[in-house]
Design an enzyme around this catalytic site. Structure first.
Site, PDB file in Angstrom:
ATOM      1  N   LYS A   2      98.211  55.550   9.781  1.00 13.98           N
ATOM      2  CA  LYS A   2      97.601  55.506  11.109  1.00 13.98           C
ATOM      3  C   LYS A   2      98.451  56.375  12.025  1.00 13.98           C
ATOM      4  O   LYS A   2      99.697  56.342  11.951  1.00 13.98           O
ATOM      5  CB  LYS A   2      97.573  54.054  11.591  1.00 13.98           C
ATOM      6  CG  LYS A   2      96.871  53.835  12.927  1.00 13.98           C
ATOM      7  CD  LYS A   2      96.791  52.345  13.261  1.00 13.98           C
ATOM      8  CE  LYS A   2      96.084  52.088  14.585  1.00 13.98           C
ATOM      9  NZ  LYS A   2      95.944  50.646  14.884  1.00 13.98           N
ATOM     10  N   SER A  15      91.418  48.974  16.154  1.00 15.64           N
ATOM     11  CA  SER A  15      91.726  50.350  16.443  1.00 15.64           C
ATOM     12  C   SER A  15      92.051  51.194  15.219  1.00 15.64           C
ATOM     13  O   SER A  15      92.118  52.409  15.311  1.00 15.64           O
ATOM     14  CB  SER A  15      92.921  50.397  17.400  1.00 15.64           C
ATOM     15  OG  SER A  15      94.067  49.826  16.780  1.00 15.64           O
ATOM     16  N   SER A  55      93.290  44.669  14.806  1.00 12.63           N
ATOM     17  CA  SER A  55      92.976  46.047  14.402  1.00 12.63           C
ATOM     18  C   SER A  55      93.179  46.379  12.939  1.00 12.63           C
ATOM     19  O   SER A  55      92.869  47.495  12.529  1.00 12.63           O
ATOM     20  CB  SER A  55      93.771  47.033  15.246  1.00 12.63           C
ATOM     21  OG  SER A  55      93.219  47.087  16.525  1.00 12.63           O
TER      22      SER A  55
HETATM   23  N1  GLN Z   1      90.692  44.978  20.176  1.00  5.99           N
HETATM   24  C1  GLN Z   1      91.996  44.570  20.590  1.00  5.99           C
HETATM   25  C2  GLN Z   1      92.445  45.386  21.761  1.00  5.99           C
HETATM   26  O1  GLN Z   1      91.748  46.257  22.133  1.00  5.99           O
HETATM   27  C3  GLN Z   1      92.973  44.690  19.446  1.00  5.99           C
HETATM   28  C4  GLN Z   1      93.473  46.053  19.204  1.00  5.99           C
HETATM   29  C5  GLN Z   1      94.558  46.098  18.179  1.00  5.99           C
HETATM   30  O2  GLN Z   1      94.742  45.167  17.398  1.00  5.99           O
HETATM   31  N2  GLN Z   1      95.335  47.161  18.219  1.00  5.99           N
HETATM   32  O3  GLN Z   1      93.470  45.166  22.324  1.00  5.99           O
END
Ligand code: GLN
Length: 483
Positions: A76, A151, A175
């Site tokens: 990532k 994400s 995410s």
């Molecule tokens: N959807 C959550 C957020 O926007 C989690 C994102 C994540 O785990 N990086 O914060």
């Protein structure tokens, strides 16, 4: 070749059926051919990949073995990679070449993994749809009109499309697990502190945790083995021995106590997903598990608490991107203040700006007690609920998401609608617990995930349960058409 799992690749390399160089070339060609459809990579690292593959082949020729030796993966794009762009999905860091490797990157490279590239992601890991990336949205290989989740949407889409067997990802509020659910993968968010955060660009430091995304629990065990362990460079890393995750996969589930929280099956859950979750409960019961209804009474407060704490930490973490030290700098600033304002205004996208503003507001002197302090108290209540539940059960099971992957753009004008989709995943981050999502079936041709949560440092238990489930179900073997 592209259908092989990490475990199959390790056997094939050990049996000299193919070399890591051959495999790497095959996958790089496949990425060049298919990735334009899904946009899962921000950068490809062909030269690095081929030199790592050659080195891995040489190590194997010298008699070395190892599950990751010569295995192609991707990171990532928030894991720092020395000399390679590390963008975090943001214009702000489009020109940033990290001066060092993240611990996760260094550990996997030392184990012989081959880095094919850096995967697309929501900007600064903020999002659930991978639509906020400066490099464009990622498409779900199961239906190109739908989001892959976020994400870590690039890592998920790439693995789901069989561009590579596994990838690293991070989970601040879901995410790893949510994109795993949306793309029919297995993804594990480890216990907070299990995997080093050093060199992992921070979103919300008390919630962020790196982990593996792969097609099977067996492969998650292999990748987690390469990622986990104490790191003196990360002050929240925990000095606990790392068990042999692969060796633990075959434990019997006889007598395993599975807790199913009654709050999980509320009106917000798609009834078709509820049915699939009940089917996976039955499958585990057949393997000897005992089901018990439990309660997590503070779950309803978790989303508001998370969406105060995460933006608060983000507003602090992201203050370093100011156009001075590194990252994007605006053209022709009139003065220092103009430089700060325009560099941040032009470098960050709208979702990141929204979170910085929410976080700065919640931390401001007049509102700290009302929002931030209250959210921290809720965080403790959420943790206490889990501690009470784990007195009675060994794992907790439920849906990973209330709905399957939505259409691209469907929630982009309504951020709160997207935040609500995190209802089942964020509690594990607030409490610091490990969680895993694995394939549980399909709704309208779109994958559905079942989530398992375990007590601290019981990643092995999650992988064991998931592996036994996958020996007895075939959802995880389904492949998206066209890939
Ligand atoms: N959807 C959550 C957020 O926007 C989690 C994102 C994540 O785990 N990086 O914060």
């Amino acid at each position: 070749m592209h259908h092989m799992t990490l475990a199959e690749i390790a056997r094939g390399l050990a049996d000299k059926k193919f070399s890591s160089v051959e495999l790497t070339q095959t996958l790089l060609a496949r990425i060049a051919q298919l990735d334009p459809q899904i946009n899962s990579f921000i950068s490809l690292t062909e030269d690095l990949a081929l030199s790592q593959a050659q080195a891995a082949d040489a190590r194997r020729a010298n008699g070395e073995n190892g599950a990751l030796l010569g295995a192609p993966i991707a990171h990532k794009d928030l894991f720092c990679t020395q000399g390679i762009r590390t963008s975090c999905g943001s214009k702000m860091l489009d020109n940033f070449k990290a001066p060092y490797d993240a611990t996760v990157v260094a550990k996997l490279a030392a184990a012989g993994a081959v880095t094919l590239g850096k995967t697309n992601m929501d900007e600064f890991a903020m999002g659930s749809a991978n639509e906020s990336s400066w490099y464009g949205a990622v498409k779900n290989p199961w239906n190109l009109e739908h989001v892959p989740g976020g994400s870590s949407g690039g890592s998920a889409a790439a693995v789901a499309a069989r561009l590579l067997p596994a990838a690293t990802a991070t989970d601040t509020g879901g995410s790893i697990r949510q994109p795993a659910a949306f793309t029919n993968l297995t993804g594990l968010k480890p216990t907070y502190g299990r995997v080093s955060r050093w060199g992992m660009i921070a979103y919300a430091s008390s919630l962020d945790q790196g982990g593996p995304l792969a097609r099977t629990a067996e492969d998650c065990a292999i990748l987690l083995q390469g990622m986990a362990g104490f790191d003196p460079n990360d002050s929240t890393s925990i000095d606990e021995p790392v068990p042999d995750y692969s060796a633990g996969l075959n434990g019997s589930l006889q007598g395993l106590r599975i807790g199913v929280p009654k709050e999980y099956f509320s009106a917000g859950l798609d009834p078709r997903i509820a049915e699939l979750i009940h089917n996976s409960i039955k499958a585990l019961e057949k393997l000897g598990a005992v089901i018990k209804e439990i309660s997590l009474p503070n779950m309803q407060h978790a989303i508001p608490a998370y969406y105060v704490i995460a933006p608060a930490e983000a507003s602090s973490n992201l203050s370093r991107f100011d156009g001075v030290r590194f990252g994007y700098r605006c053209e022709n600033p009139a003065n220092l203040e103009d430089l700060y304002k325009r560099s941040r205004g032009e470098g960050f996208g709208s979702e990141v700006q929204r979170r910085i503003m929410v976080g700065a507001y919640a931390l401001s002197a007049g509102y700290y007690d009302a929002y931030y302090l209250k959210a921290q108290k809720i965080r403790r209540l959420v943790k206490n609920d889990f501690m009470a539940a784990f007195n009675e059960v060994d794992i907790i099971l439920g849906p990973t998401t209330p709905n399957p992957a939505w259409k691209l753009g469907a929630k982009s004008s309504d951020p709160v609608a997207a935040y609500l989709e995190d209802v089942y995943t964020i509690t594990a981050n607030l409490a610091g617990l490990p969680g895993l999502s694995m394939p549980a079936g399909f709704v309208d041709g779109l994958p559905v995930g079942v989530q398992l949560l375990a007590p601290y440092f019981q990643e092995g238990r999650l992988l064991n349960v998931a592996h036994q489930y996958q020996l007895n179900t075939d959802w995880h073997t389904r492949t998206p058409t066209g890939f």
